[in-house]
Design a protein around this motif. Structure first.
Motif, short mmCIF file in Angstrom:
data_model
loop_
_atom_site.label_atom_id
_atom_site.label_comp_id
_atom_site.label_asym_id
_atom_site.label_seq_id
_atom_site.Cartn_x
_atom_site.Cartn_y
_atom_site.Cartn_z
N PRO A 261 -15.09 9.14 37.01
CA PRO A 261 -15.13 7.85 36.30
C PRO A 261 -13.95 7.62 35.34
O PRO A 261 -13.41 6.52 35.30
N ALA A 262 -13.54 8.62 34.61
CA ALA A 262 -12.44 8.43 33.66
C ALA A 262 -11.11 8.20 34.39
O ALA A 262 -10.30 7.36 33.98
N ALA A 263 -10.90 8.92 35.48
CA ALA A 263 -9.67 8.76 36.25
C ALA A 263 -9.66 7.39 36.94
O ALA A 263 -8.62 6.71 36.98
N TRP A 264 -10.81 6.97 37.48
CA TRP A 264 -10.88 5.68 38.13
C TRP A 264 -10.64 4.56 37.11
O TRP A 264 -9.91 3.60 37.37
N ARG A 265 -11.22 4.66 35.94
CA ARG A 265 -11.01 3.67 34.87
C ARG A 265 -9.53 3.62 34.50
O ARG A 265 -8.96 2.55 34.32
N GLU A 266 -8.88 4.79 34.40
CA GLU A 266 -7.46 4.84 34.06
C GLU A 266 -6.63 4.17 35.16
O GLU A 266 -5.68 3.43 34.88
N CYS A 267 -6.99 4.38 36.40
CA CYS A 267 -6.29 3.76 37.53
C CYS A 267 -6.39 2.24 37.43
O CYS A 267 -5.38 1.53 37.54
N VAL A 268 -7.60 1.73 37.23
CA VAL A 268 -7.79 0.28 37.12
C VAL A 268 -7.02 -0.26 35.90
O VAL A 268 -6.39 -1.32 35.99
N ASN A 269 -7.05 0.47 34.79
CA ASN A 269 -6.31 0.03 33.60
C ASN A 269 -4.80 -0.02 33.85
O ASN A 269 -4.12 -0.95 33.40
N GLN A 270 -4.27 0.97 34.56
CA GLN A 270 -2.84 0.98 34.86
C GLN A 270 -2.48 -0.20 35.77
O GLN A 270 -1.44 -0.85 35.58
N LEU A 271 -3.32 -0.47 36.76
CA LEU A 271 -3.07 -1.62 37.63
C LEU A 271 -3.14 -2.92 36.84
O LEU A 271 -2.33 -3.83 37.03
N LYS A 272 -4.10 -3.01 35.91
CA LYS A 272 -4.24 -4.20 35.08
C LYS A 272 -2.97 -4.44 34.26
O LYS A 272 -2.50 -5.57 34.15
N THR A 273 -2.40 -3.36 33.72
CA THR A 273 -1.17 -3.48 32.92
C THR A 273 -0.02 -4.04 33.76
O THR A 273 0.78 -4.83 33.27
N ILE A 274 0.04 -3.64 35.01
CA ILE A 274 1.10 -4.11 35.91
C ILE A 274 0.85 -5.56 36.36
O ILE A 274 1.77 -6.37 36.40
N ILE A 275 -0.38 -5.86 36.70
CA ILE A 275 -0.68 -7.12 37.37
C ILE A 275 -0.98 -8.28 36.41
O ILE A 275 -0.65 -9.42 36.71
N ALA A 276 -1.55 -8.01 35.26
CA ALA A 276 -1.89 -9.09 34.32
C ALA A 276 -0.70 -9.99 33.99
O ALA A 276 -0.87 -11.21 33.97
N PRO A 277 0.51 -9.45 33.75
CA PRO A 277 1.64 -10.33 33.43
C PRO A 277 2.03 -11.28 34.57
O PRO A 277 2.70 -12.28 34.34
N MET A 278 1.60 -10.98 35.80
CA MET A 278 1.90 -11.86 36.93
C MET A 278 1.02 -13.11 36.92
O MET A 278 1.28 -14.05 37.65
N LYS A 279 -0.06 -13.07 36.11
CA LYS A 279 -0.99 -14.20 35.96
C LYS A 279 -1.51 -14.73 37.30
O LYS A 279 -1.42 -15.93 37.59
N PRO A 280 -2.10 -13.84 38.11
CA PRO A 280 -2.62 -14.31 39.40
C PRO A 280 -3.89 -15.15 39.23
O PRO A 280 -4.63 -15.00 38.26
N ASP A 281 -4.10 -16.03 40.19
CA ASP A 281 -5.36 -16.77 40.29
C ASP A 281 -6.36 -16.01 41.15
O ASP A 281 -7.57 -16.22 41.04
N LEU A 282 -5.84 -15.15 42.01
CA LEU A 282 -6.65 -14.49 43.02
C LEU A 282 -6.01 -13.16 43.40
O LEU A 282 -4.80 -13.06 43.50
N LEU A 283 -6.86 -12.14 43.59
CA LEU A 283 -6.38 -10.87 44.13
C LEU A 283 -6.85 -10.77 45.57
O LEU A 283 -7.97 -11.18 45.91
#
Length: 171
Positions: A30-52
């Motif tokens: 769980p902690a590693a998976w949460r870290e993975c999602v958080n790292q992806l969020k850091t990369i993708i959030a600035p792109m401001k997508p409407d849809l993944l």
């Protein structure tokens, strides 16, 4: 946290000579998976997508929870015949032959900004096809991302979108 510590390698899978990078062990921690999602969020959030958009099938794993985290929609690119309703198809070349990916005809509105996700980038054929299919249906492809990238296979070459990975392995 080093996400590589949570990736299992499986020799000779799915055939002799292939070293398979298994994210099952990452998902189980769980902690590693949460870290993975958080790292992806850091990369993708600035792109401001409407849809993944998640690519069948392991691309669904990072894309769906990340869409929830970002408060955006999620849809799927799948192999032919796996999605109900009207679908748009895209045929692409493989090393030996071809394949077809599809998206539901109403999944993306023209001009929507999308980011495409998969678990792993190797030669890049399927990701390239998903980008081309998304553009074909009118999406503005802001980028693409994977958890793992296998360097030396040319996967990034020819991608018609910015690409990011969290982990890389030399092949």
């Amino acid at each position: 946290m080093d996400l590589k510590d949570h990736i299992r390698t499986v020799p000779d899978f799915p055939k002799p000579g292939i070293l398979f990078y298994d994210i099952s062990t990452l998902l189980a921690h769980p902690a590693a998976w949460r870290e993975c999602v958080n790292q992806l969020k850091t990369i993708i959030a600035p792109m401001k997508p409407d849809l993944l958009i998640g690519i069948e099938s392991r691309g669904f794993l990072p894309a769906a929870p990340l869409a929830l985290e970002l408060g955006v929609g999620f849809t799927m690119v799948r192999k032919k015949g796996k999605l109900p309703g009207e679908c748009i198809s895209h045929e692409y070349d493989l090393e030996y032959g071809s394949d077809i990916v599809q998206i539901q005809a109403d999944a993306v509105k023209p001009g929507q900004k999308v980011v495409i996700l998969d678990d792993l980038l190797a030669t890049g054929g399927t990701l390239r096809a998903a980008i081309e299919l998304s553009q074909k249906v009118g999406a503005d492809v802001a980028g693409a991302a994977c958890i793992i990238e296998l360097l030396g296979l040319g996967g990034r070459d020819g991608l018609n979108a910015p690409f990011h990975s969290l982990i890389s392995y030399e092949i």
